[in-house]
Write a protein that holds these residues in place. Structure first.
Motif, PDB file in Angstrom:
ATOM      1  N   ILE A 209     -74.866  69.848 -14.082  1.00  0.00           N
ATOM      2  CA  ILE A 209     -76.476  69.528 -15.009  1.00  0.00           C
ATOM      3  C   ILE A 209     -77.135  70.974 -15.883  1.00  0.00           C
ATOM      4  N   SER A 210     -77.284  71.816 -14.370  1.00  0.00           N
ATOM      5  CA  SER A 210     -77.679  73.417 -15.419  1.00  0.00           C
ATOM      6  C   SER A 210     -76.713  73.826 -16.023  1.00  0.00           C
ATOM      7  N   LEU A 211     -75.767  73.617 -16.857  1.00  0.00           N
ATOM      8  CA  LEU A 211     -75.070  73.973 -17.832  1.00  0.00           C
ATOM      9  C   LEU A 211     -74.983  73.632 -19.001  1.00  0.00           C
ATOM     10  N   ASP A 212     -74.854  71.790 -18.800  1.00  0.00           N
ATOM     11  CA  ASP A 212     -74.865  70.914 -19.746  1.00  0.00           C
ATOM     12  C   ASP A 212     -76.322  70.739 -20.271  1.00  0.00           C
ATOM     13  N   THR A 213     -76.974  70.800 -21.042  1.00  0.00           N
ATOM     14  CA  THR A 213     -78.770  70.874 -21.503  1.00  0.00           C
ATOM     15  C   THR A 213     -78.483  69.530 -21.898  1.00  0.00           C
ATOM     16  N   LYS A 214     -77.466  68.594 -22.233  1.00  0.00           N
ATOM     17  CA  LYS A 214     -77.992  67.206 -23.204  1.00  0.00           C
ATOM     18  C   LYS A 214     -77.982  66.486 -22.051  1.00  0.00           C
ATOM     19  N   VAL A 215     -77.436  66.933 -20.657  1.00  0.00           N
ATOM     20  CA  VAL A 215     -77.917  65.525 -19.555  1.00  0.00           C
ATOM     21  C   VAL A 215     -79.321  65.798 -19.314  1.00  0.00           C
ATOM     22  N   THR A 216     -79.795  64.508 -19.320  1.00  0.00           N
ATOM     23  CA  THR A 216     -81.647  63.849 -19.402  1.00  0.00           C
ATOM     24  C   THR A 216     -81.430  63.640 -17.810  1.00  0.00           C
ATOM     25  N   LYS A 217     -81.250  62.247 -17.491  1.00  0.00           N
ATOM     26  CA  LYS A 217     -80.806  61.650 -16.237  1.00  0.00           C
ATOM     27  C   LYS A 217     -79.334  61.927 -15.772  1.00  0.00           C
ATOM     28  N   VAL A 218     -80.380  61.046 -13.968  1.00  0.00           N
ATOM     29  CA  VAL A 218     -78.998  61.221 -12.929  1.00  0.00           C
ATOM     30  C   VAL A 218     -79.831  60.390 -12.899  1.00  0.00           C
ATOM     31  N   MET A 219     -78.293  58.517 -12.972  1.00  0.00           N
ATOM     32  CA  MET A 219     -79.275  57.684 -12.123  1.00  0.00           C
ATOM     33  C   MET A 219     -78.570  56.908 -10.508  1.00  0.00           C
ATOM     34  N   ILE A 220     -79.258  57.309  -9.803  1.00  0.00           N
ATOM     35  CA  ILE A 220     -78.535  56.770  -8.129  1.00  0.00           C
ATOM     36  C   ILE A 220     -78.720  55.377  -7.959  1.00  0.00           C
ATOM     37  N   ASP A 221     -77.807  54.929  -7.387  1.00  0.00           N
ATOM     38  CA  ASP A 221     -77.526  53.435  -6.761  1.00  0.00           C
ATOM     39  C   ASP A 221     -76.726  53.219  -5.418  1.00  0.00           C
ATOM     40  N   GLY A 222     -78.131  52.518  -5.241  1.00  0.00           N
ATOM     41  CA  GLY A 222     -77.032  52.316  -3.368  1.00  0.00           C
ATOM     42  C   GLY A 222     -77.061  51.358  -3.217  1.00  0.00           C
ATOM     43  N   HIS A 223     -75.712  51.021  -2.764  1.00  0.00           N
ATOM     44  CA  HIS A 223     -75.226  49.448  -2.283  1.00  0.00           C
ATOM     45  C   HIS A 223     -74.942  49.320  -0.728  1.00  0.00           C
ATOM     46  N   THR A 224     -74.674  47.741  -0.820  1.00  0.00           N
ATOM     47  CA  THR A 224     -73.794  47.585   0.917  1.00  0.00           C
ATOM     48  C   THR A 224     -73.203  46.569   0.746  1.00  0.00           C
ATOM     49  N   ASP A 225     -72.015  46.344   2.041  1.00  0.00           N
ATOM     50  CA  ASP A 225     -71.528  45.187   2.626  1.00  0.00           C
ATOM     51  C   ASP A 225     -72.315  44.227   2.429  1.00  0.00           C
ATOM     52  N   ASN A 226     -72.234  42.884   3.174  1.00  0.00           N
ATOM     53  CA  ASN A 226     -72.598  41.893   3.407  1.00  0.00           C
ATOM     54  C   ASN A 226     -73.270  41.380   5.225  1.00  0.00           C
ATOM     55  N   VAL A 227     -72.676  42.848   5.675  1.00  0.00           N
ATOM     56  CA  VAL A 227     -72.853  42.656   7.149  1.00  0.00           C
ATOM     57  C   VAL A 227     -74.537  42.943   7.075  1.00  0.00           C
ATOM     58  N   GLY A 228     -75.271  42.179   8.367  1.00  0.00           N
ATOM     59  CA  GLY A 228     -76.538  42.579   8.307  1.00  0.00           C
ATOM     60  C   GLY A 228     -77.226  41.239   7.464  1.00  0.00           C
ATOM     61  N   SER A 229     -78.952  41.544   7.510  1.00  0.00           N
ATOM     62  CA  SER A 229     -79.378  40.207   6.543  1.00  0.00           C
ATOM     63  C   SER A 229     -79.548  41.471   4.958  1.00  0.00           C
ATOM     64  N   PRO A 230     -80.039  40.578   4.022  1.00  0.00           N
ATOM     65  CA  PRO A 230     -80.363  41.131   2.745  1.00  0.00           C
ATOM     66  C   PRO A 230     -81.067  42.148   2.835  1.00  0.00           C
ATOM     67  N   LEU A 231     -82.331  42.295   3.368  1.00  0.00           N
ATOM     68  CA  LEU A 231     -83.525  42.614   3.496  1.00  0.00           C
ATOM     69  C   LEU A 231     -83.081  43.859   3.849  1.00  0.00           C
ATOM     70  N   ALA A 232     -82.687  44.037   5.672  1.00  0.00           N
ATOM     71  CA  ALA A 232     -82.211  45.192   6.054  1.00  0.00           C
ATOM     72  C   ALA A 232     -80.493  46.304   4.862  1.00  0.00           C
ATOM     73  N   ASN A 233     -80.414  45.753   4.512  1.00  0.00           N
ATOM     74  CA  ASN A 233     -79.367  45.754   3.744  1.00  0.00           C
ATOM     75  C   ASN A 233     -79.407  46.390   2.907  1.00  0.00           C
ATOM     76  N   ARG A 234     -80.804  45.706   1.797  1.00  0.00           N
ATOM     77  CA  ARG A 234     -82.112  46.216   1.217  1.00  0.00           C
ATOM     78  C   ARG A 234     -82.291  48.075   1.297  1.00  0.00           C
ATOM     79  N   LEU A 235     -82.884  48.050   2.321  1.00  0.00           N
ATOM     80  CA  LEU A 235     -83.464  49.283   3.410  1.00  0.00           C
ATOM     81  C   LEU A 235     -82.166  50.346   3.361  1.00  0.00           C
ATOM     82  N   LEU A 236     -81.256  49.741   3.703  1.00  0.00           N
ATOM     83  CA  LEU A 236     -79.792  50.489   4.195  1.00  0.00           C
ATOM     84  C   LEU A 236     -79.976  51.555   2.522  1.00  0.00           C
ATOM     85  N   SER A 237     -79.023  50.809   1.510  1.00  0.00           N
ATOM     86  CA  SER A 237     -79.210  51.072   0.526  1.00  0.00           C
ATOM     87  C   SER A 237     -79.974  51.614  -0.235  1.00  0.00           C
TER      88      SER A 237
END
Length: 293
Positions: A209-237
């Motif tokens: 990224i330090s070399l490629d001046t065209k990069v403007t954004k880094v998107m980081i998306d967290g995911h989980t499986d369905n073990v546990g509650s949806p709220l707990a998994n959202r926090l875990l991700s």
């Protein structure tokens, strides 16, 4: 009488052999690069290194290196009047070198031609040694029933080789294809990146990224499986994505380039009831570029 007939046949045979040899030799045209033009030049960027020599308007010989790929030797026939059928690249000592000098031996051959361009997927370290030691290169180009020998001479190329090798040390560790998206997987319940390979990639990514001046954004998306509650998994991700974001910042990425999102169990890539659901325990890292720059 029989001896005379035999002698005539033998004489005729040798005449035919000599004629054939002379015919083959006559079919080869040889050209030697002028000494004052026999220099190699280097081109260098963060994503491309080359060492090349052009032989008048006939041909170009080039050593090329790009991120995440082995170095290659590329031969380009620049004239469009003929089609190459095969080519051989050989090393030889320079005419001015002492008989005691013996450059490293190399012999590349290929009949895999694409639009009069030949790429040799060979170890070019020997080739670099030949050039470094002042050796010359013979390119024997076949055109079916005739061939041309071009001798690439070599004059004061040490600086160009040094520039090329310096370029290699500064070359990006990743290509765009490798850097643009990457997934890191987690064991059940884990929140922190632990694998050495993943940490090494994150370091390389920040370098890219330090070399490629065209990069403007880094998107980081967290995911989980369905073990546990949806709220707990959202926090875990979110915790997983935040850990990766903090690692990138630690390695030198500006915080303002980051965007972190937590999805929990909402977007599985594999049904959680099936084998392979560990693929859902992931964080996806994606780069976005401004192509107008």
């Amino acid at each position: 009488m029989g001896n005379i007939f035999l002698k005539v046949r033998v004489f005729t045979f040798f005449c035919i052999v000599i004629f054939t040899i002379n015919k083959v030799t006559a079919a080869e045209q040889s050209f030697i690069q002028n000494y004052e033009q026999g220099f190699w030049s280097a081109k260098e960027t963060s994503f491309f290194c080359s060492l090349e020599q052009t032989f008048d308007s006939y041909a170009k010989l080039e050593i090329v290196s790009v991120p995440a790929e082995p170095q290659k030797l590329v031969f380009n026939w620049l004239l469009s009047d003929k089609k190459i059928t095969d080519i051989q690249i050989l090393s030889r000592k320079a005419d001015w070198q002492s008989s005691r000098v013996s450059p490293p031996q190399l012999n590349f051959f290929s009949a895999d031609i694409n639009n009069n361009t030949v790429t040799f997927d060979a170890n070019v370290s020997t080739l670099l040694r030949v050039i470094k030691q002042g050796g010359w290169l013979d390119s024997v180009i076949g055109f079916g029933d005739e061939q041309v020998r071009l001798t690439f001479t070599n004059t004061n190329s040490n600086l160009a080789i040094d520039q090329y090798q310096h370029c290699l040390t500064d070359l990006s560790p990743l290509s765009w294809q490798q850097a643009r998206d990457y997934e890191i997987y987690f064991e059940t319940g884990k929140r922190i990146v632990e694998k050495v390979a993943d940490l090494a990639f994150l370091k390389d990514l920040v370098r890219y990224i330090s070399l490629d001046t065209k990069v403007t954004k880094v998107m980081i998306d967290g995911h989980t499986d369905n073990v546990g509650s949806p709220l707990a998994n959202r926090l875990l991700s979110k915790e997983r994505a935040d850990d990766i974001a903090s690692r990138l910042v630690e390695f030198g990425l500006p915080k303002n380039m980051l965007e972190v999102r937590a999805h929990g169990q909402r977007y599985p890539v594999v049904e959680n009831s099936k084998v392979g659901r560990e693929s859902n325990r992931r964080v996806l890292i994606r780069l976005f570029r401004d192509t107008t720059k």
